[in-house]
Design an enzyme around this catalytic site. Structure first.
Site, PDB file in Angstrom:
ATOM      1  N   HIS A  35       0.849  -1.191   0.000  1.00 46.03           N
ATOM      2  CA  HIS A  35       0.000   0.000   0.000  1.00 46.03           C
ATOM      3  C   HIS A  35       0.884   1.240   0.000  1.00 46.03           C
ATOM      4  O   HIS A  35       1.562   1.531   0.978  1.00 46.03           O
ATOM      5  CB  HIS A  35      -0.909   0.001   1.227  1.00 46.03           C
ATOM      6  N   PRO A 125      -5.644  -5.634  10.875  1.00 46.59           N
ATOM      7  CA  PRO A 125      -7.085  -5.635  11.113  1.00 46.59           C
ATOM      8  C   PRO A 125      -7.468  -4.248  11.638  1.00 46.59           C
ATOM      9  O   PRO A 125      -7.075  -3.849  12.738  1.00 46.59           O
ATOM     10  CB  PRO A 125      -7.266  -6.727  12.180  1.00 46.59           C
ATOM     11  N   LEU A 126      -8.173  -3.493  10.826  1.00 42.69           N
ATOM     12  CA  LEU A 126      -8.370  -2.072  11.118  1.00 42.69           C
ATOM     13  C   LEU A 126      -9.086  -1.871  12.449  1.00 42.69           C
ATOM     14  O   LEU A 126      -9.952  -2.648  12.828  1.00 42.69           O
ATOM     15  CB  LEU A 126      -9.146  -1.411   9.978  1.00 42.69           C
ATOM     16  N   ASP A 162      -9.254   6.315   8.002  1.00 40.03           N
ATOM     17  CA  ASP A 162     -10.723   6.334   7.938  1.00 40.03           C
ATOM     18  C   ASP A 162     -11.278   4.973   8.337  1.00 40.03           C
ATOM     19  O   ASP A 162     -12.307   4.881   9.011  1.00 40.03           O
ATOM     20  CB  ASP A 162     -11.182   6.655   6.505  1.00 40.03           C
ATOM     21  N   HIS A 265      -4.730   4.028  -2.895  1.00 40.05           N
ATOM     22  CA  HIS A 265      -4.705   3.246  -1.647  1.00 40.05           C
ATOM     23  C   HIS A 265      -3.751   2.055  -1.739  1.00 40.05           C
ATOM     24  O   HIS A 265      -3.040   1.731  -0.795  1.00 40.05           O
ATOM     25  CB  HIS A 265      -6.118   2.737  -1.325  1.00 40.05           C
ATOM     26  N   GLU A 414     -16.712  -5.562  25.024  1.00 38.16           N
ATOM     27  CA  GLU A 414     -15.857  -6.752  25.056  1.00 38.16           C
ATOM     28  C   GLU A 414     -14.668  -6.617  24.110  1.00 38.16           C
ATOM     29  O   GLU A 414     -13.543  -6.966  24.452  1.00 38.16           O
ATOM     30  CB  GLU A 414     -16.670  -8.005  24.681  1.00 38.16           C
ATOM     31  N   PHE A 440     -19.702 -14.455  24.703  1.00 37.03           N
ATOM     32  CA  PHE A 440     -19.302 -13.200  24.073  1.00 37.03           C
ATOM     33  C   PHE A 440     -17.819 -13.179  23.718  1.00 37.03           C
ATOM     34  O   PHE A 440     -17.266 -12.135  23.377  1.00 37.03           O
ATOM     35  CB  PHE A 440     -19.731 -12.013  24.935  1.00 37.03           C
ATOM     36  N   ASP A 472     -30.937 -18.202  31.272  1.00 39.81           N
ATOM     37  CA  ASP A 472     -30.701 -17.119  30.308  1.00 39.81           C
ATOM     38  C   ASP A 472     -30.827 -17.615  28.873  1.00 39.81           C
ATOM     39  O   ASP A 472     -30.952 -16.833  27.931  1.00 39.81           O
ATOM     40  CB  ASP A 472     -29.332 -16.461  30.532  1.00 39.81           C
ATOM     41  N   HIS A 476     -27.186 -17.023  25.403  1.00 35.78           N
ATOM     42  CA  HIS A 476     -26.075 -16.849  26.340  1.00 35.78           C
ATOM     43  C   HIS A 476     -25.303 -18.142  26.590  1.00 35.78           C
ATOM     44  O   HIS A 476     -24.360 -18.152  27.368  1.00 35.78           O
ATOM     45  CB  HIS A 476     -26.594 -16.319  27.679  1.00 35.78           C
TER      46      HIS A 476
HETATM   47  C1  LIG Z   1     -11.021  -5.278   9.850  1.00 41.57           C
HETATM   48  C2  LIG Z   1     -10.542  -5.020   8.474  1.00 41.57           C
HETATM   49  N1  LIG Z   1     -11.426  -4.970   7.466  1.00 41.57           N
HETATM   50  C3  LIG Z   1     -11.009  -4.783   6.204  1.00 41.57           C
HETATM   51  C4  LIG Z   1      -9.684  -4.646   5.921  1.00 41.57           C
HETATM   52  C5  LIG Z   1      -9.205  -4.479   4.487  1.00 41.57           C
HETATM   53  N2  LIG Z   1      -8.761  -3.082   4.269  1.00 41.57           N
HETATM   54  C6  LIG Z   1      -7.472  -2.749   4.350  1.00 41.57           C
HETATM   55  S1  LIG Z   1      -7.220  -1.104   4.158  1.00 41.57           S
HETATM   56  C7  LIG Z   1      -8.863  -0.830   3.922  1.00 41.57           C
HETATM   57  C8  LIG Z   1      -9.386   0.561   3.663  1.00 41.57           C
HETATM   58  C9  LIG Z   1      -8.960   1.445   4.719  1.00 41.57           C
HETATM   59  O1  LIG Z   1      -9.269   2.763   4.449  1.00 41.57           O
HETATM   60  P1  LIG Z   1      -8.411   3.860   5.180  1.00 41.57           P
HETATM   61  O2  LIG Z   1      -8.226   3.481   6.586  1.00 41.57           O
HETATM   62  O3  LIG Z   1      -9.044   5.157   4.890  1.00 41.57           O
HETATM   63  O4  LIG Z   1      -6.988   3.733   4.503  1.00 41.57           O
HETATM   64  P2  LIG Z   1      -6.460   4.543   3.239  1.00 41.57           P
HETATM   65  O5  LIG Z   1      -7.204   4.030   2.059  1.00 41.57           O
HETATM   66  O6  LIG Z   1      -6.724   5.960   3.503  1.00 41.57           O
HETATM   67  O7  LIG Z   1      -5.028   4.187   3.189  1.00 41.57           O
HETATM   68  C10 LIG Z   1      -9.577  -2.017   4.021  1.00 41.57           C
HETATM   69  C11 LIG Z   1     -11.048  -2.120   3.856  1.00 41.57           C
HETATM   70  C12 LIG Z   1      -8.787  -4.698   7.006  1.00 41.57           C
HETATM   71  N3  LIG Z   1      -7.472  -4.590   6.832  1.00 41.57           N
HETATM   72  N4  LIG Z   1      -9.241  -4.862   8.259  1.00 41.57           N
HETATM   73 MG   LIG Z   2      -8.514   6.845   4.094  1.00 39.80          MG
END
Ligand SMILES: Cc1ncc(C[n+]2csc(CCOP(=O)(O)OP(=O)(O)O)c2C)c(N)n1
Ligand SMILES: [Mg+2]
Length: 673
Positions: A35, A125-126, A162, A265, A414, A440, A472, A476
């Site tokens: 990237h 993982p974002l 984002d 990107h 959680e 959970f 529950d 649960h």
């Molecule tokens: C939980 C998760 N979902 C999806 C992805 C796949 N993914 C990687 S980057 C991205 C877009 C992220 O957008 P942004 O944070 O704005 O990064 P930019 O394009 O500005 O570099 C996605 C969907 C991921 N890495 N983690």
């Molecule tokens: Mg972005």
């Protein structure tokens, strides 16, 4: 601020930031993947941060009082690799950059904390990085309160995109950070208005500034390319007294034909695009060629840290030797020697008294003994403190008023809790544990997986571990969660049968250095099954013979947790009929698997019929049911085949056939009786 202005007004800054941009372009081109856009967009922020603010020493990358730099937008990994290379971290050679994303390289696709010093956490993982950062900042507060500002006084800086802010876990993180006034947490939002599918407004209209403010954050909005504005914003953020978000308006893939588009990107590999971008930057050097003067300016930033580190060492040396030892011990993840004796004493008492208690309560009994011996433990629960039994008398409650408080009320978060706990562990010097209902686990799972991958010993206390929670109902009642947890590599999944095994499990969890633990604990009372005291930690063996056959051995019953007593009951019935039956308690399959083959075969010899009893799905048991020698044993399983139901627990065990009688019937059928 556009490139022309930057080059004219801030030429030195421009060149340093351009070095990040071209290294990113070159490495992504060499890998033909990665990237490019995010590091190209955030290079100015990163340059100012490293030059003017970040406290770090590349020669001592694990300095406990360093500022932490967390790249939550982990796809932009070339940003952190470029920074580490440029500032002189030995591990990140130019060769490493040239081998970006290749087999065996330390410069993995996304940053991995266990590969590189200077990579504080594993991201990709974002949302995880920003949620981890809450734990980093809490750890700093806790340790500053314990050891004083002269040895603990650092910031946690985060770059979030984002995507990180759209992920739900970010809201959990923002809420916790705001509540606890984590003023040394500073988040840069890479506000480039681009994600993979296009512009952010395709899917979101959130006013991020209002959102952070609503949770008690200090917020600023700046041009993320203007070095003066960036510097001023960081300075203001440090003074704000609140966690701080700096919205940095940037251009993804700055200066390329893909600028401000979603094409920017990903991997920009087109040779013409790269050549034109270099021209736009005024960069006349070849691939991976950083002119000596620019490199030395970067290295000077790194060298500044040496003096700060030396001064810190002096201050550290002025602590009492006891304080120094405790600090170092916790950072080395060495549990105090005393805990072993404490666990033994508790086990002995329990084996004698043989109480009937829920293992969630057993867990509290163990923690009451262990927490006072370990200043580094931090407990918590996602709004189920009274149910998870995670709070012990000595901990206090973490808050802006009490930074020594070692119990965190995480609220109903959680995922945020699990991720922040990982952050505490990654910060160093802390042993976090936190509770919720076993069901959970799903809500905490992304962070549980990353704990395992990141090789950190976070402890997940998961109570109400089966249909045994009763009324529950199925929403649960976990049935598949043990299997999911066991399927995760590098995870200890404990399901202790009584207080003795629970205390043993805690001892393993609190001495583990690189493996997280899941403790699956019962809601309902369980009899003591370990009635004969043994000093040895049997749970550390994973599985062991709890009660051997009297008559000629024809059957091995294996069970965990609440079903161990079911197995013992079935054993009695079978032995009464002359069917010799061994009961194996299997509190942790992963640890059993880690024993040598000879031990495993002693516990589970070939030949006898095997039946496993567990109030969950069968998945995960087959290895132990059918034997390890490829020789099929006759085997059966007593457990759940679908979801549970809402009813009193005792009725549910009968309804689903998780009983001694049904086990006996299954055994007899297998024996052809
Ligand atoms: C939980 C998760 N979902 C999806 C992805 C796949 N993914 C990687 S980057 C991205 C877009 C992220 O957008 P942004 O944070 O704005 O990064 P930019 O394009 O500005 O570099 C996605 C969907 C991921 N890495 N983690
Ligand atoms: Mg972005």
């Amino acid at each position: 601020m556009d490139i022309a202005t930057l080059r004219k007004e801030h030429p030195e800054h421009w060149n340093k930031a351009a070095a990040i941009r071209v290294l990113t372009l070159d490495a992504v081109a060499a890998a033909n993947s990665g990237h490019s856009g995010m590091p190209m967009g955030m290079a100015d922020v990163a340059t100012v941060l490293f030059e003017k603010h970040l406290k770090f020493d590349p020669k001592n990358p694990l300095w406990p009082d360093r500022d932490r730099f967390i790249l939550s937008a982990g796809h932009g990994s070339m940003l952190v690799y470029s920074l580490l290379h440029l500032t002189g971290y030995e591990q990140v050679t130019l060769e490493q950059l040239k081998n970006f994303r290749q087999s065996g390289a330390l410069t993995a696709g996304h940053p991995e904390n266990f590969l590189l010093d200077g990579v504080e956490t594993t991201t990709g993982p974002l949302g995880q990085g920003i949620a981890n950062s809450v734990g980093f900042a809490m750890a700093e507060e806790l340790q500053r309160a314990q050891f004083g500002k002269k040895v603990v006084d650092h910031y946690t800086y985060v770059i979030a995109g984002d995507g990180c802010l759209m992920e739900g876990v970010s809201q959990e993180a923002i809420g916790i950070a705001g509540r606890h006034e984590l003023s040394k947490l500073i988040v840069f939002w890479d506000n480039n208005n681009i994600t993979i599918d296009g512009t952010v407004d395709l899917s979101d209209r959130t006013d991020q500034v209002m959102r952070f403010k609503a949770s008690g954050w200090h917020v600023q909005e700046i041009d993320g390319h203007d070095p003066i504005a960036i510097d001023a914003a960081i300075t203001a953020a440090k003074k704000s007294g609140k966690p701080s978000m700096i919205a940095c308006e940037t251009h993804i893939a700055l200066g390329s034909s893909a600028q401000d588009t979603s094409k920017g990107h990903g991997a920009l590999t087109d040779a013409t695009l790269i050549a034109n971008t270099r021209t736009a930057y005024g960069w006349e050097h070849g691939p991976f060629d950083i002119p000596a003067d620019i490199k030395s300016q970067w290295e000077a930033m790194g060298e500044k840290g040496a003096a700060a580190y030396a001064e810190w060492q002096e201050r550290f040396a002025s602590l009492s030797s006891n304080k120094q030892n405790e600090f170092n011990r916790a950072y080395a993840l060495e549990a105090p020697k005393k805990i072993s004796a404490a666990v033994k004493a508790l086990k002995k008492k329990v084996s004698e008294e043989q109480p009937k208690v829920a293992t969630r309560k057993s867990s509290e009994l163990a923690l009451e003994v262990l927490n006072p011996l370990m200043w580094e433990t931090v407990g918590g629960s996602a709004d189920l403190t009274g149910s998870n039994n995670t709070k012990t008398a000595d901990l206090g409650v973490f808050s802006p008023e009490d930074r020594k408080g070692r119990y965190v009320y995480w609220g109903i978060r959680e995922h945020g809790m699990a991720s922040a706990m990982n952050g505490m562990a990654l910060h160093g010097g802390m042993r976090p544990y936190g509770g919720t209902f076993m069901c959970f686990t799903d809500y905490a799972r992304p962070a549980m997986r990353l704990a395992a991958l990141s090789k950190i010993p976070t402890v997940f206390v998961m109570t109400h571990d089966s249909i045994g929670l009763g009324e529950d109902g199925p929403t649960h009642q976990p049935v598949e969660h043990l299997a999911i947890s066991r399927a995760t590599p590098n995870t200890y999944v404990f399901r202790p049968a009584d207080t003795v095994e629970t205390a043993e499990a805690w001892e393993v969890a609190f001495t583990s250095k690189s493996t997280p633990s899941v403790l699956a604990l019962s809601r309902q009372g369980l009899p003591t099954v370990r009635t004969e005291h043994k000093n040895k930690n049997m749970t550390a063996l994973g599985g062991y013979v709890l009660k051997d056959a009297v008559a000629k051995r024809q059957v091995i019953l294996m069970a965990t947790g609440s079903e161990v007593s079911v197995a013992l009951e079935a054993q009695e019935l079978l032995e009464a009929e002359g069917i010799g039956t061994r009961v194996v308690s299997m509190p942790c399959m992963e640890l059993f698997e880690a024993q040598d083959e000879a031990y495993r075969k002693r516990v589970l010899p070939g030949g006898p019929v095997r039946v496993a009893i567990e109030a969950g799905v069968q998945m995960g048991w087959d290895k132990w049911l059918t034997g390890e020698r490829g020789k099929a044993n006759k085997a059966g399983f007593v457990g759940m085949e679908g979801f549970g139901a809402s009813a009193p627990a005792e009725e549910l065990f009968v309804k689903y056939g998780i009983t001694a009688e049904n086990t006996v019937a299954k055994v007899k059928a297998l024996l052809g009786l």
